[in-house]
Design an enzyme around this catalytic site. Structure first.
Site, short mmCIF file in Angstrom:
data_model
loop_
_atom_site.label_atom_id
_atom_site.label_comp_id
_atom_site.label_asym_id
_atom_site.label_seq_id
_atom_site.Cartn_x
_atom_site.Cartn_y
_atom_site.Cartn_z
N ASP A 100 12.38 -6.22 27.35
CA ASP A 100 13.52 -8.04 26.68
C ASP A 100 12.19 -8.37 26.09
OD1 ASP A 100 15.27 -9.06 25.70
OD2 ASP A 100 16.71 -8.24 27.76
N ASP A 202 14.51 -11.43 22.01
CA ASP A 202 15.48 -12.53 22.44
C ASP A 202 16.15 -13.20 21.04
OD1 ASP A 202 17.16 -13.16 24.87
OD2 ASP A 202 15.87 -14.50 24.18
N GLU A 252 0.84 -0.39 15.23
CA GLU A 252 -0.46 -0.23 15.55
C GLU A 252 -0.44 0.95 16.70
OE1 GLU A 252 -2.27 -3.64 17.92
OE2 GLU A 252 -1.91 -4.71 16.01
N HIS A 328 24.98 -8.47 28.26
CA HIS A 328 24.90 -8.93 29.55
C HIS A 328 24.83 -10.41 29.45
CE1 HIS A 328 21.79 -9.78 27.41
NE2 HIS A 328 21.21 -10.66 27.62
N ASP A 329 25.96 -10.52 27.97
CA ASP A 329 25.98 -11.60 28.20
C ASP A 329 27.59 -12.23 27.11
OD1 ASP A 329 24.22 -13.16 28.20
OD2 ASP A 329 23.37 -12.27 26.22
C1 BGC Z 1 19.92 -13.62 25.93
C2 BGC Z 1 20.76 -14.15 27.54
C3 BGC Z 1 19.80 -15.69 26.82
C4 BGC Z 1 19.41 -16.58 26.40
C5 BGC Z 1 18.20 -17.20 25.76
C6 BGC Z 1 20.06 -14.45 24.34
O1 BGC Z 1 20.64 -14.17 23.69
O2 BGC Z 1 21.21 -12.54 25.75
O3 BGC Z 1 20.88 -13.94 28.05
O4 BGC Z 1 20.58 -16.76 28.21
O5 BGC Z 1 19.23 -15.38 24.77
O6 BGC Z 1 17.39 -16.80 26.51
#
Ligand code: BGC
Length: 531
Positions: A100, A202, A252, A328-329
């Site tokens: 991530d 992200d 790269e 996870h959200d």
């Molecule tokens: C992630 C979340 C996080 C947010 C801020 C998102 O979209 O999936 O879990 O809280 O970004 O980084």
């Protein structure tokens, strides 16, 4: 057909929430050595890669999405040595590691921010977004944090506001500054040099903001009122340039790719996602497509089919989709679509061409867990009130019927679902008809069947309102996927004569020749048929 370096274009990625996967040192929190110890399980599932939610050093205000050092591992999860060990052991099992990458913000404890906030003349001042208050002392504009409240925090030391699209502990980086872009490129190289093969980027659309910092028009009736003004502030005029700073590093190194978290609040808008491909290097990167993810109350063949067809057919040449049902959200898949539908969802996901993401525990049909206010950990209470909370989808993996579901010998950081005596890997592995074994069969087919591995998508005229049908095609070989989204038995006729049933979601004899002129599917049943 994709080359070896484009392995990700037809691949299964398994998303791991490191806090909750496996706890090797029995402190109640998952860790890297725990993940390494479970790689054989992932090898059996035939996943091509694992995506690790953030494992960087972090004060954990947002459980790792607040990074205080991009080039180190948080001690809760282990060390860089543990990470190298995980990568090596994963490669021995043909599994790649995807990180991530939190690009929009750091932690307010990151050295960069500590320097930046120390004085207006600090060389890192401009690495973050600082603005003067309005003449009445109020924030520079009306932008709202996606976690609720104003997106600006006043800093007494230097008398200015800084921008935080998420928590105030997560100040936004200023990608307009070339030094920031260069520093972030070096971070990517650091991980690619350690054997990482991909990034899940992200909140990617936020790296380029409205450079005028104008007030936003409040979008009445948006799916998340708090989010609307801020999500409008993404996709600024320099988006393409900043995103290509990321993908240029992927170029790269052979075989590297990026998946961008796109705006999760535009799920209904297929063209929004297609629009991404004009802005990114679609040979090595793609947006996370929230289309099918959003099918909660609308679980039917027509809606699912429309989301897939519109997207798949209009993808630019050489581009690839990234499909997923959960993360996870948001609440767990089984809790959103109902347990009776999870087998069909598994077959749908793992037969589509592209990058498919399986969220840990979905292969067991894990439920969203009700977390009491005392046990709740997530600070995003706003999201909690919208979707029933993010803690509920982040609970410990259920490995066995031992105490704490075999995740740890110590009370875990979040409670284990009370159903773990029944829903656990050890038990389900032994049951031929379990959803876990369906995932394994789908994984095996994806590895062994060239049409599923490499075939292109082909549209099929819908023959039955309740059933979504598509084809995978490779040369003169074809596979039909038939998915009955309804809770009733359906019968319909088709133009095909016969085919070999490779797999049904309802355990029955595979390798069976079926008369396809007249098809009968059980409620929620899916078939993979070679014709
Ligand atoms: C992630 C979340 C996080 C947010 C801020 C998102 O979209 O999936 O879990 O809280 O970004 O980084």
């Amino acid at each position: 057909m994709e080359t070896n370096n484009q392995w990700f274009k037809n691949a299964t990625v398994y998303q791991i929430y490191p806090w909750s996967f496996a706890d090797s040192n029995n402190d109640g929190i998952g860790d890297l050595a725990g993940i390494t110890s479970r790689l054989n399980y992932l090898e059996d599932l035939k996943v091509d890669a694992i995506w690790l939610c953030p494992i960087y050093k972090s004060p954990m205000a947002d459980f790792g999405y607040d990074v205080s050092d991009y080039c180190d591992i948080d001690p809760r999860f282990g060390s860089l040595t543990d990470f190298d060990n995980l990568v090596n052991e994963a490669h021995l099992r043909n599994i790649k590691v995807v990180m991530d990458f939190v690009v929009n913000h750091t932690s307010n404890q990151h050295d960069w921010f500590l320097e930046s906030r120390s004085s207006k003349t600090n060389p890192k001042r401009d690495w973050y977004v600082w603005k003067d208050a309005k003449s009445d002392g109020s924030p520079p504009n009306n932008w709202q944090s996606s976690f609720g409240g104003p997106a600006w925090e006043f800093d007494e030391t230097t008398g200015q506001y800084y921008l935080h699209t998420f928590l105030k502990e997560q100040p936004d980086l200023n990608w307009e500054n070339p030094e920031v872009r260069k520093a972030m490129q070096d971070v990517i190289r650091f991980w690619f040099n350690r054997g990482v093969y991909g990034l899940r980027v992200d909140a990617a659309q936020l790296i380029s903001k409205d450079t005028e910092f104008q007030d936003k028009v409040f979008v009445e009736g948006g799916p998340c009122n708090q989010m609307s003004p801020v999500s409008n502030s993404g996709f600024g005029p320099n988006f393409k340039e900043y995103i290509s700073a990321i993908t240029s590093v992927a170029h790269e190194y052979p075989g590297r790719f990026c998946m961008y978290e796109s705006d999760p609040y535009k799920t209904w808008d297929v063209s929004h996602y297609l629009g991404w491909y004009d802005l990114i290097d679609s040979g090595v990167s793609a947006p996370l497509y929230f289309g099918i993810f959003s099918l909660t109350s609308n679980w039917n063949a027509r809606t699912f089919g429309d989301f897939i067809e519109n997207f798949q057919i209009n993808l630019p040449e050489g581009a690839f989709p990234v499909y997923f049902f959960s993360n996870h959200d948001s609440a767990r898949l089984a809790s959103r679509i109902g347990e009776e539908n999870v087998r069909l969802a598994a077959m749908a996901l793992l037969t589509l061409p592209g990058t498919r993401i399986v969220y840990y525990g979905d292969e067991l049909g894990m439920n969203n867990v009700h977390i009491s206010p005392e046990d709740s950990r997530d600070l995003d209470k706003d999201e909690a009130s919208n979707s029933g909370g993010r803690d509920g989808c982040r609970t410990p993996m259920q490995w066995s019927s031992d105490e704490y579901a075999g995740f740890s010998k110590h009370k875990p950081w979040l409670p284990v679902d009370s159903n773990y005596q029944e829903v656990n890997i050890e038990k389900m592995a032994r049951d031929k008809s379990s959803i876990l074994n369906l995932y394994r069969s789908l994984g095996n087919l994806n590895r062994t069947n060239p049409v599923l591995k490499h075939g292109t998508y082909a549209q099929v005229t819908q023959l039955c309102e309740e059933v979504f049908i598509f084809k995978r095609v490779l040369g003169d070989k074809q596979i039909l996927v038939l998915l009955n989204f309804s809770d009733r038995e359906v019968t319909f006729t088709t133009p095909w004569a016969e085919g070999r049933l490779l797999l049904s979601t309802i355990p029955e004899t595979t390798d069976e020749t079926k008369d396809l002129h007249y098809i009968q599917l059980q409620p929620h049943e899916g078939w993979i048929v070679e014709i």
